[in-house]
Design an enzyme around this catalytic site. Structure first.
Site, PDB file in Angstrom:
ATOM      1  N   SER A  69       0.796  -1.237   0.000  1.00 19.29           N
ATOM      2  CA  SER A  69       0.000   0.000   0.000  1.00 19.29           C
ATOM      3  C   SER A  69       0.821   1.276   0.000  1.00 19.29           C
ATOM      4  CB  SER A  69      -0.950   0.012   1.206  1.00 19.29           C
ATOM      5  OG  SER A  69      -2.050  -0.846   0.977  1.00 19.29           O
ATOM      6  N   LYS A  72       0.040   3.725  -2.719  1.00 21.64           N
ATOM      7  CA  LYS A  72      -0.984   4.768  -2.673  1.00 21.64           C
ATOM      8  C   LYS A  72      -0.387   6.170  -2.629  1.00 21.64           C
ATOM      9  CE  LYS A  72      -4.665   1.926  -0.617  1.00 21.64           C
ATOM     10  NZ  LYS A  72      -4.023   0.643  -0.259  1.00 21.64           N
ATOM     11  N   SER A 133      -5.838   3.645   4.491  1.00 18.81           N
ATOM     12  CA  SER A 133      -5.400   2.837   3.354  1.00 18.81           C
ATOM     13  C   SER A 133      -6.564   2.103   2.691  1.00 18.81           C
ATOM     14  CB  SER A 133      -4.329   1.830   3.805  1.00 18.81           C
ATOM     15  OG  SER A 133      -3.555   1.385   2.709  1.00 18.81           O
ATOM     16  N   LYS A 258       3.237   6.585   5.010  1.00 15.59           N
ATOM     17  CA  LYS A 258       2.385   5.504   4.501  1.00 15.59           C
ATOM     18  C   LYS A 258       2.980   4.148   4.826  1.00 15.59           C
ATOM     19  CE  LYS A 258      -1.318   4.177   2.518  1.00 15.59           C
ATOM     20  NZ  LYS A 258      -1.276   3.035   3.468  1.00 15.59           N
TER      21      LYS A 258
END
Length: 440
Positions: A69, A72, A133, A258
């Protein structure tokens, strides 16, 4: 943080744009300071200072690994760029496709519930993506911007390549395994395909995200937020970055960025923090035993941040307008003066090891060929402040360099003073002097 006492050895290399002709090179014998890197328990680890791009730590940072993720961050960048360009607004309403809806209902993945019979603002989907997320929300945003996820992935490819990233594989907007996408896979990929990139590449993405859109940190620093508060779909979103305030691995001054976890990528983390005016970006990829020890990636990130802030300092080595007095002036023909000194157009700072000893410097100057006459000199008139190229400042013995592959900090070089064109009598006198000198 310890204060820097004396500046380390610095190379100053002036690279003046175009085809180059050397002017002067001076060499000295110097010794370089080194810092022992910590051993990070992960498949790869990387640290940069984002304003300069200086690499502070590189542990296997150029091997392509799963990014999950952390993908992203690219999606966030394109979204924020689209808003900046005026093609999207925070309060625009987005309808949810069957594909985004199906993904959002899979609670084995990170998700907020989305309805086909409702609309959602760009802002609330963005917050769900950046804080929680949320995969369905990510897909919904991508589809709204590009028409479908494939077209958005093509945008992602174009974006990362524009930043010089070539060692990557991007198949979707979320970082999920294609296996989880219910057959909605990128052409040419398989159900087992997953997004991958190097730690260096991830650092470049994070660098662009927080320098081009610093407000992203206002969202990535939110520890908890309720999605669709006051409705039957309300869900508490707790940030997966447990280093934020009030969470299990809280660290002061951490405000992003993140996390990412899949079986393929392991437990990974892109972190960022600012301390005493210096910001760093940290990358941990596939923390050792990180899917069983859920705090491992944060422990390793904390270790990296401690080390970076303790061992590196940002130091100004040149001020705007400062003359390069250790460099021979450039020769000038047909001017009232036959040389002109060179000056720095803007401040130059370097990240250097804390408390290193001072040392001599090496300076190499080259002039742009198309500015030179047949004698290899500049020609008057020359106005003060005229751009004549760039200066690159390099710490000697620095094997880490910069995240984009550069070896030093680079700024524009200008003429330090005006050199007016000489009149015919001065030129004639010089010609006669040279003529007589050549006779004897």
């Amino acid at each position: 943080m310890k204060k820097f006492k004396k500046i380390s050895t610095v190379f100053v290399t002036m690279l003046l744009l175009g085809t180059f002709s050397p002017l002067i090179s001076m060499d000295t014998t110097v010794s370089a300071a080194t810092i022992e890197q910590p051993k990070v328990e992960a498949a790869a680890a990387f640290i940069i200072e984002p304003m300069t791009g200086k690499v502070l730590l590189n542990q296997n940072g150029d091997e392509k690994l799963g990014i999950a993720s952390m993908t992203k961050m690219i999606t966030e960048y394109i979204l924020l760029e689209t808003i900046k360009n005026g093609d999207l607004a925070w309060d625009d309403q987005i309808e949810i496709s069957e594909y985004a809806h199906e993904i959002s209902q899979n609670y084995e993945l990170s998700n907020v519930p989305l309805r086909i019979d409702d609309t959602y603002s760009v802002e609330e989907l963005y917050q769900a993506m950046a804080i929680y997320s949320a995969n369905g929300a990510t897909i919904a945003l991508a589809e709204h911007i590009a028409g479908d996820e494939k077209a958005f992935v093509d945008m992602m490819h174009e974006k990362v390549e524009s930043w010089g990233i070539t060692n990557y594989e991007i198949y979707n907007t979320t970082g999920l395994s294609n296996f989880d996408l219910n057959g909605n896979i990128y052409p040419g990929s398989t159900e087992n395909s997953e997004n991958s990139m190097t730690a260096r590449g991830m650092a470049i993405i994070a660098q662009h995200l927080i320098t081009d859109f610093p407000d992203v940190l206002k969202t990535s620093s939110i520890s908890k937020k309720t999605f669709r508060e006051g409705t039957s779909d309300a869900i508490e979103m707790t940030n997966f970055n447990w280093m934020l305030p009030g969470l299990d691995h809280e660290r002061e001054n951490v405000d992003g960025l993140k996390t990412g976890t899949t079986d393929f990528a392991g437990a990974s983390m892109t972190g960022t923090a600012e301390q005493e005016g210096m910001r760093i970006i940290t990358i941990v990829m596939n923390a050792t035993n990180g899917q069983k020890d859920l705090g491992k990636r944060f422990v390793e990130t904390d270790k990296m941040m401690d080390w970076a802030f303790e061992n590196w300092s940002k130091v100004q080595v040149f001020k705007e307008g400062q003359t390069l007095d250790n460099v021979d002036p450039a020769k000038v023909d047909k001017g009232k003066k036959d040389t002109v000194k060179l000056a720095i157009q803007s401040d130059v700072s370097l990240l250097v090891p804390t408390n290193t000893d001072s040392a001599n410097t090496e300076t190499t100057v080259q002039l742009q060929k198309d500015l030179l006459n047949e004698s290899g000199h500049l020609t008057a008139p020359i106005k003060k402040g005229t751009e004549v190229g760039t200066v690159q400042v390099i710490s000697e013995g620095d094997d880490l360099g910069y995240v984009n592959g550069d070896k030093g900090e680079e700024v524009t070089v200008v003429a330090a003073s005006t050199v007016e064109k000489a009149n015919v009598f001065i030129l004639a006198g010089r010609w006669m002097k040279d003529f007589i000198s050549n006779l004897f």
